[in-house]
Design a protein around this motif. Structure first.
Motif, short mmCIF file in Angstrom:
data_model
loop_
_atom_site.label_atom_id
_atom_site.label_comp_id
_atom_site.label_asym_id
_atom_site.label_seq_id
_atom_site.Cartn_x
_atom_site.Cartn_y
_atom_site.Cartn_z
N SER A 13 -13.14 3.52 45.25
CA SER A 13 -12.61 2.18 45.40
C SER A 13 -12.61 1.76 46.86
O SER A 13 -12.34 2.56 47.76
N TRP A 15 -10.42 0.09 48.06
CA TRP A 15 -9.01 0.11 48.44
C TRP A 15 -8.45 1.52 48.53
O TRP A 15 -7.27 1.69 48.85
N TYR A 18 -5.72 2.93 50.98
CA TYR A 18 -4.87 1.82 51.42
C TYR A 18 -3.85 1.45 50.35
O TYR A 18 -2.67 1.29 50.66
N ALA A 19 -4.32 1.27 49.13
CA ALA A 19 -3.47 0.78 48.05
C ALA A 19 -2.70 1.94 47.42
O ALA A 19 -3.24 2.68 46.61
N PRO A 37 -5.58 -4.15 42.92
CA PRO A 37 -7.01 -4.00 43.18
C PRO A 37 -7.82 -4.22 41.91
O PRO A 37 -7.45 -3.72 40.84
N ASP A 39 -10.84 -3.11 40.67
CA ASP A 39 -11.98 -2.20 40.65
C ASP A 39 -12.70 -2.27 39.31
O ASP A 39 -12.12 -2.60 38.28
N ALA A 121 -14.90 -6.40 47.83
CA ALA A 121 -13.67 -5.87 47.26
C ALA A 121 -12.81 -7.04 46.84
O ALA A 121 -12.73 -8.05 47.55
N VAL A 123 -8.96 -8.23 45.30
CA VAL A 123 -7.56 -7.89 45.01
C VAL A 123 -6.89 -9.11 44.41
O VAL A 123 -7.14 -10.24 44.83
N ARG A 179 -16.65 -5.48 51.56
CA ARG A 179 -16.03 -4.17 51.38
C ARG A 179 -15.62 -3.52 52.71
O ARG A 179 -14.57 -2.89 52.81
N ALA A 182 -12.13 -4.42 53.79
CA ALA A 182 -11.04 -4.29 52.82
C ALA A 182 -9.78 -3.73 53.48
O ALA A 182 -8.66 -4.21 53.24
N GLY A 183 -9.92 -2.71 54.31
CA GLY A 183 -8.76 -2.11 54.95
C GLY A 183 -8.03 -3.08 55.86
O GLY A 183 -6.79 -3.11 55.89
N TRP A 186 -6.21 -5.59 53.72
CA TRP A 186 -5.05 -4.95 53.09
C TRP A 186 -3.90 -4.82 54.10
O TRP A 186 -2.74 -5.06 53.75
#
Length: 206
Positions: A13, A15, A18-19, A37, A39, A121, A123, A179, A182-183, A186
């Motif tokens: 993923s 995420w 992170y998630a 998320p 996914d 990504a 969310v 992607r 994404a971090g 987040w």
């Protein structure tokens, strides 16, 4: 004959790391935000060939029952549909990866199709303070009079390009980002959501 060995490569993923599922931020009272998320969904960009937009519209309507959204709009049914991205360009999505496999061949005469399932990504942002959270980050008027169900925008959050759309009147938003960012997105989401208390839900199985 040598035995087959399992691949060392496994889907991961965007995420991951992170998630963390559970409750975070302010601990008192109801969580104001839910982050989920998305996914396992399929994503693809569709760019209409010059002069072929009407033909594209007819094929998508016949095969998927989709309408081409006008600028700033999304036409969704469940987890599938189209989101306007730019003039002559849309983001297609479906609930499972297999659902869009035939799209490149189907549209070859009228549009270019690029798979984005692993390139972006997504969310989902929901909860009673979802609109307030999004208003912290986007330079878009999210008042219900001007941005409601089916509205979409391409903008930036924390200097990162994003695309988002409002799924319903609650409101619930889906937020898509490259992607590799994404971090960073987040980090912004969780910092901005901390004052409301937020819950991270496990990503639904594909």
């Amino acid at each position: 004959m040598p035995e087959a060995t399992a691949s060392l490569w496994a889907p991961r993923s965007a995420w991951a790391g992170y998630a963390r599922p559970g409750r975070h931020g302010r601990a008192q009272g109801e969580a104001g935000i839910r982050l989920t998320p998305r996914d396992g969904i399929a994503l693809a960009t569709i760019v209409a060939a010059d002069g072929r937009e009407e033909a594209l519209r007819a094929i998508l309507s016949e095969r998927y029952g989709w309408e081409l959204p006008p600028p700033g709009r999304a036409h969704l049914s469940g987890e599938g549909g189209l989101v306007w991205s730019a003039p002559g360009q849309w983001l297609a999505m479906a609930g499972t990866r297999d659902a869009l496999r035939e799209l490149p061949g189907l549209l070859r005469p009228v549009a270019a199709v690029t798979d984005q399932s692993d390139g972006r990504a997504v969310v989902r942002v929901s909860g009673p303070r979802a609109r307030t959270l999004m208003e912290k980050g986007v330079a878009v008027d999210l008042h219900p009079r001007v941005f409601g169900k089916g509205s979409a925008a391409v903008t930036a959050i924390a200097h990162i390009g994003v695309q988002f759309w409002q799924r319903d009147d609650e409101p619930v938003y889906d937020l898509a980002v490259a992607r590799s960012f994404a971090g960073s997105v987040w980090s912004w989401l969780t910092e901005a959501a901390a004052e409301f208390g937020y819950e991270v839900e496990a990503a639904p199985c594909p």
